[in-house]
Design a protein around this motif. Structure first.
Motif, PDB file in Angstrom:
ATOM      1  N   ILE A 124     128.606   4.890  29.252  1.00 32.27           N
ATOM      2  CA  ILE A 124     127.983   3.621  28.848  1.00 32.27           C
ATOM      3  C   ILE A 124     127.109   3.099  29.988  1.00 32.27           C
ATOM      4  O   ILE A 124     125.951   2.720  29.786  1.00 32.27           O
ATOM      5  N   PHE A 174     139.121   5.568  29.130  1.00 36.05           N
ATOM      6  CA  PHE A 174     138.256   4.454  29.504  1.00 36.05           C
ATOM      7  C   PHE A 174     137.181   4.907  30.483  1.00 36.05           C
ATOM      8  O   PHE A 174     136.010   4.579  30.346  1.00 36.05           O
ATOM      9  N   GLU A 175     137.613   5.689  31.478  1.00 41.79           N
ATOM     10  CA  GLU A 175     136.641   6.102  32.485  1.00 41.79           C
ATOM     11  C   GLU A 175     135.581   7.034  31.906  1.00 41.79           C
ATOM     12  O   GLU A 175     134.437   7.035  32.350  1.00 41.79           O
ATOM     13  N   TRP A 194     132.782   9.532  18.759  1.00 38.82           N
ATOM     14  CA  TRP A 194     132.487   9.476  20.193  1.00 38.82           C
ATOM     15  C   TRP A 194     133.685   9.866  21.052  1.00 38.82           C
ATOM     16  O   TRP A 194     133.546  10.425  22.118  1.00 38.82           O
ATOM     17  N   VAL A 207     139.708   9.813  34.744  1.00 37.91           N
ATOM     18  CA  VAL A 207     141.150  10.006  34.610  1.00 37.91           C
ATOM     19  C   VAL A 207     141.628   9.626  33.220  1.00 37.91           C
ATOM     20  O   VAL A 207     142.473  10.265  32.631  1.00 37.91           O
ATOM     21  N   THR A 208     141.035   8.553  32.681  1.00 38.69           N
ATOM     22  CA  THR A 208     141.472   8.089  31.361  1.00 38.69           C
ATOM     23  C   THR A 208     140.281   8.066  30.416  1.00 38.69           C
ATOM     24  O   THR A 208     139.130   8.217  30.836  1.00 38.69           O
ATOM     25  N   LEU A 254     133.089  12.414  23.826  1.00 39.35           N
ATOM     26  CA  LEU A 254     133.205  12.024  25.228  1.00 39.35           C
ATOM     27  C   LEU A 254     134.508  12.510  25.870  1.00 39.35           C
ATOM     28  O   LEU A 254     134.581  12.673  27.087  1.00 39.35           O
ATOM     29  N   VAL A 310     133.056   0.665  41.052  1.00 37.53           N
ATOM     30  CA  VAL A 310     133.246   1.518  39.871  1.00 37.53           C
ATOM     31  C   VAL A 310     133.233   2.999  40.239  1.00 37.53           C
ATOM     32  O   VAL A 310     133.175   3.853  39.356  1.00 37.53           O
ATOM     33  N   ASN A 332     134.414   6.758  28.878  1.00 40.41           N
ATOM     34  CA  ASN A 332     133.479   5.843  28.231  1.00 40.41           C
ATOM     35  C   ASN A 332     132.627   5.121  29.261  1.00 40.41           C
ATOM     36  O   ASN A 332     131.409   5.023  29.126  1.00 40.41           O
TER      37      ASN A 332
END
Lengths: 129, 144, 664, 321
Positions: free
Chosen positions: D249, D242-243, D199, D239-240, D203, D233, D245
């Protein structure tokens, strides 16, 4: 009271019994079929182990008179399991002696048709480590 | 105590009626659980949006636990049933993305279960600690 | 920007003992927006509140953070104090640094650090708080009492006394409950029926009280002030309005072999019956499980002998719907089933009875007309053994028993022993006990009388087994003080079986969303300070449904419960929780996701006009929340994909700010 | 088929049943087909097409179109009708302003696959008996349909229309054994580390162009939470990691239980991220946890996240995959 002596701790550890759960109802002793034969009765085992009086128990014939029927374990409303204490004291004694009183090989000769299965199991419990 | 001992950050969302009261009960009974667990009070477990959980991970949490009333005991009748469905799906998705499933949990803890609260939080903190730092859902900008 | 004041409470040493409160106040004083920060010994005290109020005035605070005990404890106190200074109560947030910090952590550095973090989270939340105005909802001025025992009757009488209407729903054909089955009551030895039945009659005659006997609660919806309940009135097959309670039918009915539950099955009743002479309502009921007419269509004798034509074999259950402002749970208890205790031979001998059965055997209206006779051979027992704590005080290894003390057994056993010795001095009475518990006014004196004046043999130790032998009950027991095993040949053995909440309690708890403990006793809102309220607003607890109680305790709790109910019903309007959901119409898609998860039906939809591009108007379907009906669970806020639905007081942004503060 | 559709559209325009037609029109290249609204017979003659490149799901356009003056005719392929029903269930489209004509679909061609085979200068495509005849400026070429069909069509769940006012051509069947969860199962069988790597690989390519969101018939929010500065949000670009994902999600979660598995998200992704595998995971879980549920099959059905069962499994129950 001599809490936390080594012998008592060993008995507590090998039996896994929590003597503090006992609320002295005496249902164990009330149930005990070997009451008359026992110098110390199930509830006394619990109380004496708690007090650390292992020597007295170890010296008493009670540890061999117990039938290992586990009625006291079955009936205890608080899961204290006195018979396990009796067994633990007995094991401590037998281990010190370094020998079994009863070897598995010796059993066939002792078999008696009348003898209930439970007695046999109980004898093994009692006389071997 | 070790100086550099790893301490996970754990966010616990607790419903006001059962689990938050259970946490109070744990306190009243002096039943300790790790200080890493910090509680956020929500009216009902069903208030917890998946966005909050992801936000916590983003901001550096290593574990997120949601605690609510036992099924059938929801103060709002059905909230925890919805929580259960939503989180079952969300957790499964996180797992599917390769994010450690053990970092997220739902537990049902009633107001009377202070002991369960303390035990659950201790266990969860230990589980999360054993997983180590959250790397897979971290946001490097939020790390020191 | 808010002007926030932080108040850190020592709670004596409860907090200050483990948390460096000065350091916490100092650290939080550095947070953005915090213009004042202090600590004080007892923030909840009058002087603590004065201190807060002075600070609000002096520093023109717009928001308040109190680091103290649980918000479940004093949130209301601090909100009220802030409101007195013109700060909206919902601008106050509590950081729980007692239950969640000082009481569970031992290390001061660790606890202090956590307290600061929780304080920061509360500050972060206050920054996003908005003043909220509580709405109002009307109150239906009628109470529902579930259960018609002494608890329910007393609560109903007291509520009616204050001028409010009360409905009692009782599942059996008559009110009266367990107390109606008792013989005498401790420690005064007055007869239970003599003191109960006048109250039953009072309840029946009180025009404010409606008794729905032989009825069960089917469903409850709504919330405090506005409950809607459906009550199933089970078919008695007798018209209540016509039946005069003359009892001819119950004498003529040919079906005589129905176990009489009122007498604990110790004798039989007819298929049509009135449970006991003083039943309220005094109306006959046909037991369809036994009635020959109902089963075979042949008989009809009761119908023939009835002078008022009250018998109606075709009667059907009816469901009525009633509205209430408050609901009282008074579902009481039952003794546990002694069947599981086979070591006491309950199933083997009819002469091993439970204490409640003994009550009937001693009651003048009981199966033996008050003469104590053994059930087996109807002879007078000369040796009676009482066994205490049967199924009480067991730990989790004993699945037959309950972990709690049933509380009433010690006293009623003393009563039984005393009454037997009084009436039959030639009887030997033994009581085997683990502890004798007599905390109550005149209780220990009563027990000592049994021992000293009546010569009841109290023996410290339990009974191990009871075996029927040659018409006697061989009791093997221990006398722990004498270190003996006793063997007693008894004529009658009486088991003081534990009491447990009525079986209907669990499903009722679910229906009312009132929380229960693992033993199915209803949980009180606070164990000490709110003992008669359920945590669910509008649900009140009366009697043993909350925990074991004797009659005087039950009655006082019942009256306390009534006082709480009256407190609700006396209000014309209730202030609603302002922390309710609201929908941002500009974001709402009208998709109905929120509506589907709302347990209260608080969300409705309407088509509204919106400005579209180029001066056009668009009509869109949008959700709106009825704030009086919404209870603020927040289920809708997560169901909403567009983020249109948010919860006041627990908004997305507020919760995320807390998350951020905690994870920082 | 195209001629039949065009003829019927003209009739309905002429008799006043509808005042607009929502269909497909050829773009710059014959395979580059876009949705379009036609208001006159002339417009239809000039630009209307229906061929095996007409992949776009038209139902989402009805959110805006059905609110306009007059009735609109829409052509829906079987899988589009599920989206249509779902939008109907969510009150996003006004049924009374829509005239639905169901048209058959035997699986749309993936032009990228054709290009990868070296086919150039494509001018048209016709499918017959499992074979695409690709018309090119260099003459016709035939390709086995299975080799050139879009991924989503290879595991098509249903060739049956669940809603229509009239039907042109043959009606197909629901395919219960469409194997559409094969890839999800394959991923589930991997170790968490492998899944994570998979993923991340996918992603991390996301450029946050929002094409997936904009095409998705379940993503019809008036304002997306990711565009709303007040949602907490909002983000314009990831940017990262995390974002990256987070966006996917949350998007998958927001359409969970509502996604009809039309596969538009993966079709339009310029980075070729298999986004449908996220949605299918939720669909598969819902089927396994709460019983089979096909969003859009029945507009009256209770959505799985809008209902519950007291005996539902616990979150996290069922062990690891």
């Amino acid at each position: 009271m001599s809490h936390g002596n080594n012998a008592a701790e060993q008995v507590l550890r090998s039996s896994g019994v929590d003597v503090r759960k006992c609320m002295r109802c005496g249902k164990c002793t009330a149930t005990c079929p070997a009451f008359d034969e026992m110098e110390y009765h199930p509830h006394q085992f619990v109380y004496m182990v708690e007090k650390g009086e292992i020597d007295k128990l170890a010296a008493s014939p009670s540890i061999y008179k117990c039938l290992s029927c586990f009625a006291c374990v079955e009936r205890c409303p608080r899961g204290v399991e006195p018979a396990k204490l009796v067994e633990a004291v007995r094991l401590a004694v037998i281990r010190k002696q370094g020998m079994n009183h009863l070897a598995t090989d010796a059993i066939p000769a002792l078999l008696d048709e009348e003898m209930p299965q439970q007695a046999l199991v109980s004898a093994l419990r009692k006389y071997s480590k | 105590m070790q100086v550099n001992e790893y301490k996970p950050k754990i966010v616990a969302f607790c419903c006001n009626w059962c689990s938050y009261a259970g946490a109070d009960g744990a306190g009243s009974a002096r039943l300790a659980y790790p200080a890493e667990v910090k509680i956020i009070r929500v009216p009902c477990s069903c208030r917890v949006n998946p966005m909050f959980i992801l936000r916590a991970f983003q901001r550096g949490a290593d574990g997120v636990i949601i605690a609510g009333c036992h099924p059938g005991d929801c103060h709002y009748t059905s909230g925890n049933y919805f929580t259960r469905r939503r989180m079952a799906l969300l957790f499964s998705m996180l797992d599917y993305l390769g994010i450690e499933r053990e970092r997220t949990r739902v537990e049902w803890i009633s107001a009377a279960e202070g002991a369960k609260f303390s035990k659950t939080m201790s266990e969860f903190a230990a589980t999360v600690a054993s997983l180590g730092e959250n790397k897979r859902l971290e946001d490097l900008r939020c790390k020191q | 920007m808010q002007r926030i004041g932080v108040f850190v409470c020592h709670c004596g040493t409860n907090i200050a003992g483990t948390v460096d409160v000065v350091a916490v106040a100092k650290a939080l004083g550095q947070e953005p927006g915090v213009v004042f920060s202090t600590e004080y010994q007892y923030m909840c005290s009058e002087s603590g509140q004065q201190l807060m109020r002075a600070a609000i005035r002096e520093h023109k605070l717009t928001g308040v953070v109190v680091c103290s005990c649980s918000p479940r404890m004093h949130e209301a106190t601090f909100r009220k104090a802030a409101a007195l200074e013109g700060v909206n109560p919902y601008m106050v947030e509590i950081a729980n640094i007692r239950e969640h910090v000082s009481w569970i952590h031992k290390d001061m550095a660790e606890a202090t650090e956590k307290a600061v973090i929780l304080g920061r989270a509360a500050i972060a939340k206050v920054h996003l708080n908005a003043p909220l105005q509580a709405g109002e909802s009307p109150v239906t001025k009628r109470a529902l009492v579930i259960g018609g025992g002494i608890a329910g009757i007393q609560t109903a009488l007291d509520i009616a006394e204050a001028g409010f209407e009360v409905d009692i729903v009782e599942k059996s054909p008559t009110i009266g409950g367990k107390m109606a089955q008792l013989d005498k009551t401790f420690p005064t030895l007055d007869c239970a029926a003599c003191i109960l039945t006048p109250k039953m009659v009072d309840a029946a005659q009180n025009e404010k009280i409606n008794i729905f006997a032989y009825s069960e609660l089917e469903s409850v919806k709504g919330y405090i002030g506005n409950f809607k309940a459906q009550i199933r009135r089970k078919a008695r097959f007798v018209d209540e309005t016509k039946c005069t309670g003359c009892g001819i039918c119950t004498e003529k009915c040919p079906q005589k072999k129905v176990p009489n539950e009122f007498n604990m099955g110790l004798d039989n009743r007819r298929a049509i019956y009135i449970p006991f002479a003083q039943a309220v309502p005094k109306v006959a009921t046909i037991d369809a499980n036994y009635c020959t007419m109902m089963k075979t269509g042949k008989c009809g004798i009761c119908s023939k002998v009835c002078g008022t034509g009250a018998i109606d074999y075709t009667q059907k259950d009816t469901v009525i719907e009633r509205e209430y402002g408050a609901i009282v749970v008074a579902t009481g208890f039952n003794p546990i089933d002694a069947k599981v205790y086979n070591e006491y031979g309950y199933m083997d001998s009819p002469d091993v009875v439970t204490s409640l059965e003994l009550e009937r055997l001693m009651n003048a209206a009981g199966p033996t007309n008050g003469t104590l006779l053994r059930p087996s051979d109807k002879t007078h027992p000369h040796t009676i053994v009482f066994v205490q704590c049967v199924g009480s005080r067991c730990d989790e290894t004993d699945e037959r028993g309950k972990p709690y003390c049933s509380k009433i057994c010690c006293m009623y056993t003393a009563k039984h022993a005393m009454l037997i010795r009084e009436k039959y001095p030639d009887t030997d009475v033994y009581v085997f006990y683990i502890d004798v518990r007599t905390p109550g006014k005149n209780f220990d004196e009563f027990y000592r009388r049994a021992v000293e004046q009546y010569g009841v043999h109290y023996i410290k130790g339990q009974v191990g087994k009871v075996v029927e032998q040659n018409g006697k009950l061989h009791v093997q027991a221990s006398d722990l003080l004498a270190n003996e095993q006793l063997h007693i040949d008894a004529d009658l053995v009486v088991l003081a079986t534990a009491i447990e909440p009525d079986k209907t309690a669990r499903s009722l708890g679910t229906m009312l969303t009132a929380s229960m403990d693992t033993n199915d006793f209803f949980t009180e809102a606070h164990p000490k300070l709110r003992p008669v309220e359920s945590p669910t607003a509008g649900i009140f607890l009366s009697g043993v449904c909350q925990g074991p109680k004797d009659i005087p305790e039950t009655v006082s709790q019942a009256s306390a419960c009534a006082a709480k109910v009256i407190g609700v019903l006396a209000k014309d309007k209730l202030t609603c929780n302002p922390c309710v959901a609201h929908s941002d119409e500009l974001l709402c898609n009208g998709c109905s996701s929120c509506e589907k998860v709302c347990p209260y039906g608080a969300i409705s939809y309407s088509d509204k006009e919106f400005r579209g591009p180029n001066r056009t108007t668009l009509i869109r379907r949008v959700a709106s929340v009825n704030p009086a009906v919404c209870q603020g669970c927040g289920a809708c806020t997560v169901a909403c994909p567009s983020g249109a639905m948010d919860l006041k007081g627990f908004s997305n942004k507020q919760i995320m700010a807390e998350v951020d503060a905690i994870c920082k | 088929m195209q001629a039949m559709m065009e003829k019927r559209a003209k009739e309905l325009l002429a008799d006043g049943t509808v005042n607009r037609v929502l269909g497909w029109s050829a773009g710059e290249f014959p395979y580059d087909i876009t949705p379009a609204v036609f208001e006159t017979a002339k417009e239809l003659e000039d630009a209307f097409v229906y061929n095996d490149f007409c992949a776009a799901n038209l139902s989402k356009y009805l959110v805006k179109e059905s609110r306009k003056e007059g009735k609109i005719l829409v052509f829906l392929k079987p899988c589009d009708t599920y989206s249509f029903n779902q939008l109907l269930a969510e009150h996003r489209i006004l049924r009374e302003n829509i005239y639905v004509i169901g048209v058959p679909c035997y699986g749309k061609a993936d032009v990228e696959k054709l290009k990868a085979m070296g086919i150039e200068g494509i001018t048209g495509i016709v499918m017959q008996n499992g074979t695409y005849t690709v018309e090119t400026v260099y003459g016709d070429q035939t390709v086995k349909a299975a080799d050139a069909m879009a991924e989503r069509c290879l595991s098509c769940k249903s060739k049956k229309h669940v809603v229509y006012d009239e039907l042109l051509g043959d009606e197909g069947e629901v395919d219960a054994d469409c194997n559409r969860f094969d890839m999800v199962e394959k991923l589930e069988a991997m170790t968490p580390d492998e899944r994570f790597a998979f993923w991340r690989g996918e992603l991390s390519r996301c450029i946050r162009c929002n094409a997936c969101r904009n095409v998705c018939p379940a993503c019809t929010c008036e304002q997306c939470v990711f565009d709303n500065p007040n949602s907490g949000v909002s983000q314009k670009a990831a940017v990262t990691s995390f974002e990256e994902n987070l966006f996917h999600i949350i998007r998958a979660f927001h359409v969970a239980g509502r996604c009809t598995d039309c596969g538009e998200c993966s079709r339009v992704c310029p980075q070729h991220i298999p986004l449908h595998l996220l949605n299918r995971k939720f669909i598969k879980d819902i089927n396994e946890f709460y019983g089979d549920y096909q969003a859009g099959a029945d507009p009256e059905a209770k959505p799985p996240l809008g209902t519950y069962d007291k005996a539902d499994r616990e979150a996290g129950e069922g062990g690891r995959h």
